[in-house]
Motif scaffolding. Structure first.
Motif, PDB file in Angstrom:
ATOM      1  N   SER A 122      44.815   5.915  23.865  1.00  0.00           N
ATOM      2  CA  SER A 122      44.391   6.372  25.192  1.00  0.00           C
ATOM      3  C   SER A 122      44.141   5.206  26.137  1.00  0.00           C
ATOM      4  O   SER A 122      44.484   5.262  27.325  1.00  0.00           O
ATOM      5  CB  SER A 122      43.128   7.223  25.073  1.00  0.00           C
ATOM      6  OG  SER A 122      43.390   8.418  24.357  1.00  0.00           O
ATOM      7  N   LEU A 123      43.546   4.132  25.630  1.00  0.00           N
ATOM      8  CA  LEU A 123      43.313   2.958  26.467  1.00  0.00           C
ATOM      9  C   LEU A 123      44.630   2.339  26.921  1.00  0.00           C
ATOM     10  O   LEU A 123      44.776   1.919  28.074  1.00  0.00           O
ATOM     11  CB  LEU A 123      42.481   1.923  25.699  1.00  0.00           C
ATOM     12  CG  LEU A 123      41.020   2.308  25.444  1.00  0.00           C
ATOM     13  CD1 LEU A 123      40.383   1.351  24.438  1.00  0.00           C
ATOM     14  CD2 LEU A 123      40.219   2.333  26.735  1.00  0.00           C
ATOM     15  N   SER A 124      45.613   2.296  26.026  1.00  0.00           N
ATOM     16  CA  SER A 124      46.935   1.784  26.392  1.00  0.00           C
ATOM     17  C   SER A 124      47.590   2.667  27.445  1.00  0.00           C
ATOM     18  O   SER A 124      48.253   2.166  28.369  1.00  0.00           O
ATOM     19  CB  SER A 124      47.830   1.687  25.157  1.00  0.00           C
ATOM     20  OG  SER A 124      47.292   0.802  24.205  1.00  0.00           O
ATOM     21  N   ASP A 168      46.227  -8.595  23.067  1.00  0.00           N
ATOM     22  CA  ASP A 168      46.432  -9.654  24.050  1.00  0.00           C
ATOM     23  C   ASP A 168      45.223 -10.578  23.978  1.00  0.00           C
ATOM     24  O   ASP A 168      44.105 -10.189  24.307  1.00  0.00           O
ATOM     25  CB  ASP A 168      46.563  -9.030  25.444  1.00  0.00           C
ATOM     26  CG  ASP A 168      46.824 -10.055  26.539  1.00  0.00           C
ATOM     27  OD1 ASP A 168      46.625 -11.256  26.297  1.00  0.00           O
ATOM     28  OD2 ASP A 168      47.212  -9.652  27.652  1.00  0.00           O
ATOM     29  N   SER A 169      45.433 -11.810  23.525  1.00  0.00           N
ATOM     30  CA  SER A 169      44.321 -12.728  23.311  1.00  0.00           C
ATOM     31  C   SER A 169      43.648 -13.151  24.613  1.00  0.00           C
ATOM     32  O   SER A 169      42.507 -13.614  24.594  1.00  0.00           O
ATOM     33  CB  SER A 169      44.786 -13.963  22.539  1.00  0.00           C
ATOM     34  OG  SER A 169      45.810 -14.645  23.220  1.00  0.00           O
ATOM     35  N   THR A 170      44.332 -12.978  25.749  1.00  0.00           N
ATOM     36  CA  THR A 170      43.679 -13.291  27.018  1.00  0.00           C
ATOM     37  C   THR A 170      42.617 -12.249  27.352  1.00  0.00           C
ATOM     38  O   THR A 170      41.741 -12.485  28.188  1.00  0.00           O
ATOM     39  CB  THR A 170      44.691 -13.357  28.180  1.00  0.00           C
ATOM     40  OG1 THR A 170      45.261 -12.064  28.405  1.00  0.00           O
ATOM     41  CG2 THR A 170      45.799 -14.355  27.879  1.00  0.00           C
ATOM     42  N   VAL A 171      42.693 -11.088  26.704  1.00  0.00           N
ATOM     43  CA  VAL A 171      41.710 -10.023  26.895  1.00  0.00           C
ATOM     44  C   VAL A 171      40.674 -10.043  25.773  1.00  0.00           C
ATOM     45  O   VAL A 171      39.469 -10.047  26.006  1.00  0.00           O
ATOM     46  CB  VAL A 171      42.392  -8.639  26.938  1.00  0.00           C
ATOM     47  CG1 VAL A 171      41.349  -7.527  27.028  1.00  0.00           C
ATOM     48  CG2 VAL A 171      43.359  -8.559  28.103  1.00  0.00           C
ATOM     49  N   ALA A 172      41.166 -10.046  24.548  1.00  0.00           N
ATOM     50  CA  ALA A 172      40.289  -9.905  23.385  1.00  0.00           C
ATOM     51  C   ALA A 172      39.865 -11.234  22.779  1.00  0.00           C
ATOM     52  O   ALA A 172      39.036 -11.258  21.866  1.00  0.00           O
ATOM     53  CB  ALA A 172      40.979  -9.049  22.326  1.00  0.00           C
ATOM     54  N   LEU A 216      37.767  -4.452  27.379  1.00  0.00           N
ATOM     55  CA  LEU A 216      38.659  -4.086  28.479  1.00  0.00           C
ATOM     56  C   LEU A 216      37.887  -3.841  29.770  1.00  0.00           C
ATOM     57  O   LEU A 216      38.360  -4.181  30.860  1.00  0.00           O
ATOM     58  CB  LEU A 216      39.475  -2.849  28.104  1.00  0.00           C
ATOM     59  CG  LEU A 216      40.527  -3.058  27.003  1.00  0.00           C
ATOM     60  CD1 LEU A 216      41.167  -1.737  26.613  1.00  0.00           C
ATOM     61  CD2 LEU A 216      41.597  -4.052  27.441  1.00  0.00           C
ATOM     62  N   ALA A 217      36.709  -3.254  29.660  1.00  0.00           N
ATOM     63  CA  ALA A 217      35.897  -2.990  30.848  1.00  0.00           C
ATOM     64  C   ALA A 217      35.496  -4.294  31.542  1.00  0.00           C
ATOM     65  O   ALA A 217      35.366  -4.346  32.772  1.00  0.00           O
ATOM     66  CB  ALA A 217      34.656  -2.191  30.469  1.00  0.00           C
ATOM     67  N   ASP A 218      35.323  -5.344  30.757  1.00  0.00           N
ATOM     68  CA  ASP A 218      34.970  -6.648  31.331  1.00  0.00           C
ATOM     69  C   ASP A 218      36.132  -7.281  32.078  1.00  0.00           C
ATOM     70  O   ASP A 218      35.930  -8.165  32.921  1.00  0.00           O
ATOM     71  CB  ASP A 218      34.505  -7.608  30.230  1.00  0.00           C
ATOM     72  CG  ASP A 218      33.129  -7.252  29.692  1.00  0.00           C
ATOM     73  OD1 ASP A 218      32.395  -6.517  30.386  1.00  0.00           O
ATOM     74  OD2 ASP A 218      32.798  -7.694  28.581  1.00  0.00           O
ATOM     75  N   ARG A 219      37.377  -6.839  31.772  1.00  0.00           N
ATOM     76  CA  ARG A 219      38.558  -7.480  32.343  1.00  0.00           C
ATOM     77  C   ARG A 219      39.288  -6.644  33.383  1.00  0.00           C
ATOM     78  O   ARG A 219      40.120  -7.162  34.117  1.00  0.00           O
ATOM     79  CB  ARG A 219      39.558  -7.826  31.218  1.00  0.00           C
ATOM     80  CG  ARG A 219      39.108  -8.909  30.272  1.00  0.00           C
ATOM     81  CD  ARG A 219      38.846 -10.218  31.001  1.00  0.00           C
ATOM     82  NE  ARG A 219      40.002 -10.642  31.774  1.00  0.00           N
ATOM     83  CZ  ARG A 219      40.993 -11.388  31.287  1.00  0.00           C
ATOM     84  NH1 ARG A 219      40.943 -11.801  30.036  1.00  0.00           N
ATOM     85  NH2 ARG A 219      42.008 -11.731  32.045  1.00  0.00           N
ATOM     86  N   SER A 220      39.009  -5.352  33.427  1.00  0.00           N
ATOM     87  CA  SER A 220      39.799  -4.490  34.301  1.00  0.00           C
ATOM     88  C   SER A 220      38.949  -3.423  34.967  1.00  0.00           C
ATOM     89  O   SER A 220      38.113  -2.786  34.316  1.00  0.00           O
ATOM     90  CB  SER A 220      40.926  -3.826  33.498  1.00  0.00           C
ATOM     91  OG  SER A 220      41.622  -2.885  34.291  1.00  0.00           O
ATOM     92  N   SER A 221      39.202  -3.196  36.260  1.00  0.00           N
ATOM     93  CA  SER A 221      38.510  -2.135  36.992  1.00  0.00           C
ATOM     94  C   SER A 221      39.048  -0.760  36.633  1.00  0.00           C
ATOM     95  O   SER A 221      38.518   0.256  37.076  1.00  0.00           O
ATOM     96  CB  SER A 221      38.647  -2.364  38.501  1.00  0.00           C
ATOM     97  OG  SER A 221      40.018  -2.390  38.888  1.00  0.00           O
ATOM     98  N   LEU A 222      40.096  -0.711  35.831  1.00  0.00           N
ATOM     99  CA  LEU A 222      40.609   0.577  35.371  1.00  0.00           C
ATOM    100  C   LEU A 222      39.584   1.303  34.512  1.00  0.00           C
ATOM    101  O   LEU A 222      39.529   2.534  34.504  1.00  0.00           O
ATOM    102  CB  LEU A 222      41.903   0.386  34.563  1.00  0.00           C
ATOM    103  CG  LEU A 222      43.136  -0.043  35.352  1.00  0.00           C
ATOM    104  CD1 LEU A 222      44.273  -0.402  34.412  1.00  0.00           C
ATOM    105  CD2 LEU A 222      43.580   1.068  36.300  1.00  0.00           C
TER     106      LEU A 222
END
Length: 391
Positions: free
Chosen positions: A298-300, A168-172, A328-334
């Protein structure tokens, strides 16, 4: 074209489940959306049946590769067939060539590299000339020499038509797409993250569950730091109040480390060992937290289920997991924290786990429809109309 098969999917195997899990997810989506299409998966991964679960996807089992990881570097070993790694690559290459020649698939999807592990796809490129060949690539490739080599680019240009980018280019961002486009001279088609677990919701067996488990731990393959991690986990779980619920550790129970794990946790009634398989979805969905390694699969999984997670890293030389988990850590509190597995102390692990158990998630929009989007595109290449066939 004299074809007996619509789509043949090849999954790289040897270490981890990411390649096979993505391939299974796309295969399940194809069978769900386009039940008239004929679809086969070919791989050597021994846990493929568990990953498919009750899904409708047939597969051909090749003899398995086995990989040892030392200081972050992979090396081949004799697999369960006890055949030398190099010879096994040559034998599997003949197997794959014969499969492609016999079935003459309309579409062939290869995961990770156009040449396949140990170049085992190369002989199959000389048969079934009308087959449309597609390469599937994960969101962050990392510094994998076999992906970025000139040889890989030459193989692609001579035999492949398209690249599907499972990100997902909005993330990566666009950097990975641009690098792939430059290397392979084809602009990748962005489809989103491929999640096998996303497909399981359509099987009818999964129901909404309460958050009754303290959490799950996913150790899909054992490495040089696994025994140390298991010791840390035993100390962590022995010191966490049982009111948080039970903990389930998912491992490949066929591996030698699983026997040692059974001894370590035998006196902890709140800890259960489970075989990697479809039950993981239900348990992850019912968990208040998770401890995972930073592989794509696992991340998915945790993004699909919305579970706050601690991400561990094995220190692989390609740097893929570090880069991906950080994005992913920069974009999600998960993603509650990213740590090197051998450097994180039991006390730090316990403190971060307790923090995860109390975390309130603020959702981040990430495209997790990669399996369905990829399936629709592959079906169109096979000549199928792109219509929703869920009913």
């Amino acid at each position: 074209m004299d074809s007996s098969l619509d789509v043949l999917i090849y999954a790289h195997d040897g270490r981890g489940l990411g390649h096979v899990s993505r391939s299974v997810g796309i295969g399940l989506a194809l069978r769900r959306l386009f039940p008239r299409l004929s679809v086969l998966l070919v791989t050597g991964c021994a846990t493929t049946a568990e990953l498919i679960g009750n899904g409708c996807l047939d597969w051909i089992k090749l003899p398995s590769y086995k990989t040892n990881v030392t200081d972050g570097k992979s090396s081949g070993l004799r697999g369960d067939s006890n055949i030398d790694d190099k010879l096994l690559g040559e034998l599997r290459a003949r197997n794959i060539r014969d499969i492609v020649d016999a079935y003459k698939p309309k579409v062939f999807l290869a995961d990770h590299t156009p040449q396949g592990k140990h170049k085992e796809l190369i002989p199959s490129h000389s048969v079934s000339a009308q087959t449309v060949r597609v390469l599937g690539v994960r969101a962050v490739v990392g510094e994998v020499g076999k992906v970025w080599s000139e040889f890989s680019a030459d193989v692609f240009s001579g035999t492949y038509r398209e690249i599907l980018w499972y990100g997902d280019s909005t993330v990566a961002g666009k950097a990975e797409i641009e690098r792939l486009a430059s290397h392979y001279s084809v602009t990748p088609r962005e489809v989103g993250y491929v999640s096998r677990l996303s497909e399981f919701q359509f099987l009818g067996s999964e129901k909404a569950v309460d958050k009754k488990l303290g959490g799950v731990v996913s150790i899909p393959w054992s490495g040089e730091g696994t025994s140390v991690l298991l010791d840390k986990l035993s100390r962590v779980f022995s010191g966490i109040d049982e009111s948080y619920g039970k903990w389930k550790i998912y491992m490949n129970l066929r591996e030698p480390e699983a026997g040692r794990a059974g001894k370590i946790f035998k006196d902890l009634p709140n800890v259960l060992l489970e075989q990697v398989g479809p039950q993981f979805l239900q348990d992850l969905s019912a968990s208040r937290s998770a401890i995972i390694y930073g592989g794509y699969n696992s991340l998915s999984d945790v993004m699909t289920c919305g579970v706050p997670s601690i991400v561990l890293l094995r220190g692989m030389k390609d740097g893929e997991q570090e880069e991906h988990a950080s994005l992913l850590a920069d974009r999600s509190s998960l993603i509650q924290g990213v740590f090197a597995d051998q450097e994180l102390s039991a006390e730090e692990l316990r403190d971060n786990l307790l923090k995860s158990l109390e975390t309130e998630i603020h959702d981040c929009s990430i495209n997790l429809n990669g399996a369905e989007n990829a399936a629709r595109y592959l079906a169109s290449l096979a000549g199928e109309c792109d219509v929703d066939r869920r009913s």
